[in-house]
Write an enzyme that holds these catalytic residues in place. Structure first.
Site, PDB file in Angstrom:
ATOM      1  N   THR A  28       0.847  -1.070   0.082  1.00 17.43           N
ATOM      2  CA  THR A  28       0.090  -0.080  -0.111  1.00 17.43           C
ATOM      3  C   THR A  28       0.914   1.269   0.121  1.00 17.43           C
ATOM      4  OG1 THR A  28      -1.511   1.210   1.219  1.00 17.43           O
ATOM      5  CG2 THR A  28      -0.224  -0.203   2.293  1.00 17.43           C
ATOM      6  N   SER A  30      -0.204   4.088   1.003  1.00 23.71           N
ATOM      7  CA  SER A  30      -0.828   5.093   2.126  1.00 23.71           C
ATOM      8  C   SER A  30       0.064   5.478   3.130  1.00 23.71           C
ATOM      9  CB  SER A  30      -2.014   4.261   2.881  1.00 23.71           C
ATOM     10  OG  SER A  30      -3.243   4.274   1.854  1.00 23.71           O
ATOM     11  N   LYS A  78     -14.598  -1.707   4.524  1.00 24.45           N
ATOM     12  CA  LYS A  78     -15.570  -0.209   4.243  1.00 24.45           C
ATOM     13  C   LYS A  78     -16.806  -0.402   4.522  1.00 24.45           C
ATOM     14  CE  LYS A  78     -12.327   1.659   0.661  1.00 24.45           C
ATOM     15  NZ  LYS A  78     -12.370   2.323  -0.602  1.00 24.45           N
ATOM     16  N   ASP A 114     -12.978   9.092  -0.401  1.00 26.29           N
ATOM     17  CA  ASP A 114     -12.768   8.808  -1.966  1.00 26.29           C
ATOM     18  C   ASP A 114     -13.314   9.540  -2.763  1.00 26.29           C
ATOM     19  OD1 ASP A 114     -11.032   6.535  -1.374  1.00 26.29           O
ATOM     20  OD2 ASP A 114     -12.582   5.294  -1.155  1.00 26.29           O
ATOM     21  N   GLY A 138     -18.047  -0.424 -14.606  1.00 23.82           N
ATOM     22  CA  GLY A 138     -18.107  -1.226 -13.248  1.00 23.82           C
ATOM     23  C   GLY A 138     -19.268  -0.664 -12.445  1.00 23.82           C
ATOM     24  N   GLY A 141     -17.209  -0.907  -5.326  1.00 19.75           N
ATOM     25  CA  GLY A 141     -17.191   0.100  -4.357  1.00 19.75           C
ATOM     26  C   GLY A 141     -16.684   1.525  -5.131  1.00 19.75           C
ATOM     27  N   ALA A 142     -15.608   1.338  -5.922  1.00 17.85           N
ATOM     28  CA  ALA A 142     -15.114   2.526  -6.567  1.00 17.85           C
ATOM     29  C   ALA A 142     -16.264   3.111  -7.477  1.00 17.85           C
ATOM     30  CB  ALA A 142     -13.780   2.233  -7.407  1.00 17.85           C
ATOM     31  N   ARG A 162     -20.166  -6.327 -17.105  1.00 17.02           N
ATOM     32  CA  ARG A 162     -20.290  -7.830 -17.431  1.00 17.02           C
ATOM     33  C   ARG A 162     -21.551  -8.239 -17.005  1.00 17.02           C
ATOM     34  NH1 ARG A 162     -14.583 -10.600 -16.778  1.00 17.02           N
ATOM     35  NH2 ARG A 162     -14.900  -9.205 -15.045  1.00 17.02           N
ATOM     36  N   LYS A 166     -25.818  -6.571 -11.175  1.00 16.57           N
ATOM     37  CA  LYS A 166     -25.100  -5.733 -10.293  1.00 16.57           C
ATOM     38  C   LYS A 166     -25.182  -4.461 -10.646  1.00 16.57           C
ATOM     39  CE  LYS A 166     -21.810  -9.349  -8.975  1.00 16.57           C
ATOM     40  NZ  LYS A 166     -20.382  -9.798  -8.804  1.00 16.57           N
TER      41      LYS A 166
END
Length: 461
Positions: A28, A30, A78, A114, A138, A141-142, A162, A166
């Site tokens: 990471t 961070s 998260k 974010d 997509g 989460g992002a 795809r 969702k």
């Protein structure tokens, strides 16, 4: 510093400390980002990583509340952390996602920075979402973060991927959270043709599978492409864009800004834009070194190009940015020989100089962790190219000819140009060598502006 749960149980902070929790945590950026933010704001604080298995989240949270001033959460915590909070802000509640927790007056308060990082990225590029037609790739989460910001700013959002089921779940979540939101779902085969902004939230195209892209082409009206991926810094999705009419942005600035906003929540410190830009450049530099090692298996960065192309100037700046050592091959040769190159040419000729140049290049190629600037004629010998490419990536500075002429006008120490018509000789050599540079180099970078060249070099790795 990365801790296991056992180590975190025994951990006693010596100064104000913050942390990132996740599972698995892996590599990471961070801690490094937050260390830089602490430095520029003059804060004496620590930031650690803690690998927290899902079944130990409640214990880790209680420990964090007693030991830390705040923390960040990443996958898979998260959403799971939300029931443990005392309060949660509106965006984090609507997104069902918390990535920042502040421990204040005995309470744990959850936020999502974010979305603030994403908004800052668009603002940096002057992108206004109001009434724009946006395609989101997509639905994870992002994607939820990007989608929420889009609909709250009045964009017309299309979600694709795809799994249409969702995508429909995300559509409903947005409609429930933002009444009147304009959200539709289409398969990739039926994407509207008048899309203006494309956002990629998927990991498709991330290192090491960099050639993959979630789309084969962009809608022809695309004005802007944002890709949350930052390794590589220029993704396959971004490469689909026409550079003359379409701006692109990777996800690294979003990462920097979400960290900055987290620190503002924790400490009330505000970061000026220039500090964030400096941290962004440094982070690109560190990412370039990481990719140099992991993708290419190399340890050095080598610059080649015609005399006056800016190799020494760019090389010094690149070394500062990456933390590598800078070496100018011509200056190294002069120091070893105890003579100026012009004197070597005058006293012993070009052939002798080229032989010594080759010997020193082979010596330098065995060094570890350098930015090496080659002389203009170094790549004329294949053995020199082979030596530097064994341990380094070779980047050609394809500087425009008018800029080269301007740079050379300040110099009178170029023995190869010591002719009655200096400009004609410059043109002759430039034409003779240009194809050789392109053939020898792993990549060529072109721009008349030093700042742009440096950015392109870093992102080309």
């Amino acid at each position: 510093m990365l801790l296991t749960m056992d180590q975190f149980r025994a951990f006693e902070p010596q100064k104000p400390t913050y942390a990132l929790i996740g599972w698995p945590l892996g590599h990471t950026m961070s801690p490094e980002l937050h260390a830089q933010l602490f430095e520029v704001s003059g804060q004496d604080a620590d930031y650690i990583g803690i690998a927290v298995p899902p079944d130990q989240l409640e214990e880790a949270f209680a420990l964090a509340k007693s030991k830390l001033r705040g923390m960040n959460c990443t996958i898979p915590h998260k959403k799971a952390v939300i029931p443990l909070l005392d309060e949660i802000d509106t965006a984090a509640r609507d997104l069902h996602s918390v990535n920042t927790v502040a421990f204040r007056d005995g309470k744990a308060i959850g936020y999502n920075t974010d979305i603030l990082g994403f908004a800052a990225s668009l603002a940096r590029d002057g992108v206004n979402l109001h009434r724009k037609k946006v395609l989101l790739l997509g639905y994870g989460g992002a994607a939820a973060v990007m989608a929420y910001h889009c609909v709250t700013q009045g964009a017309y959002l299309t979600i694709t991927g795809r799994n249409m089921e969702k995508a429909a779940v995300l559509q409903k979540q947005l409609s429930d959270a933002v009444p009147g939101a304009h959200v539709s779902v289409y398969s990739r085969r039926h994407i509207p043709r008048d899309i203006q902004i494309v956002l990629n939230s998927t990991p498709v195209g991330m290192f090491p599978k960099e050639s993959a892209a979630p789309l084969h082409y962009l809608p022809h009206k695309t004005e802007y492409v944002f890709d949350a991926i930052y390794n590589p810094p220029v993704t396959a999705t971004m490469k689909l864009a026409n550079p003359k009419k379409t701006k692109t942005r990777d996800g690294l600035f979003m990462l920097v800004m979400q960290a900055a906003h987290a620190q503002t929540i924790w400490t009330s410190v505000q970061f000026d834009p220039q500090s964030c830009e400096t941290i962004l450049r440094r982070t690109y530099g560190k990412m370039a070194v990481k990719r140099l090692h992991e993708k290419y298996g190399k340890r050095n960065i080598v610059l080649c190009g015609f005399m006056g192309s800016g190799k020494t100037t760019i090389g010094r700046k690149l070394a500062r940015l990456t933390g590598l050592e800078f070496v100018d091959a011509d200056q190294y040769l002069e120091a070893k020989e105890g003579k100026k190159i012009s004197d070597i040419f005058a006293e012993q000729g070009e052939a002798y100089f080229r032989d010594r140049e080759t010997a020193y290049i082979q010596e330098l190629a065995q060094r570890d962790g350098i930015v090496l600037s080659l002389g203009g004629g170094a790549v004329l010998r294949p053995e020199n190219v082979a030596a530097v490419k064994e341990t380094g990536i070779l980047i050609h500075l394809d500087t425009p000819y008018f800029r080269i002429l301007k740079n050379l006008s300040y110099s009178n120490t170029r023995p190869l140009l010591d002719k009655p018509d200096k400009q004609a000789e410059t043109r002759r050599l430039y034409n003779a060598r240009k194809a050789i540079y392109h053939h020898a180099a792993d990549v060529s970078v072109r721009s008349p502006k030093i700042s742009e060249v440096l950015e392109k070099v870093v992102k080309s790795i």
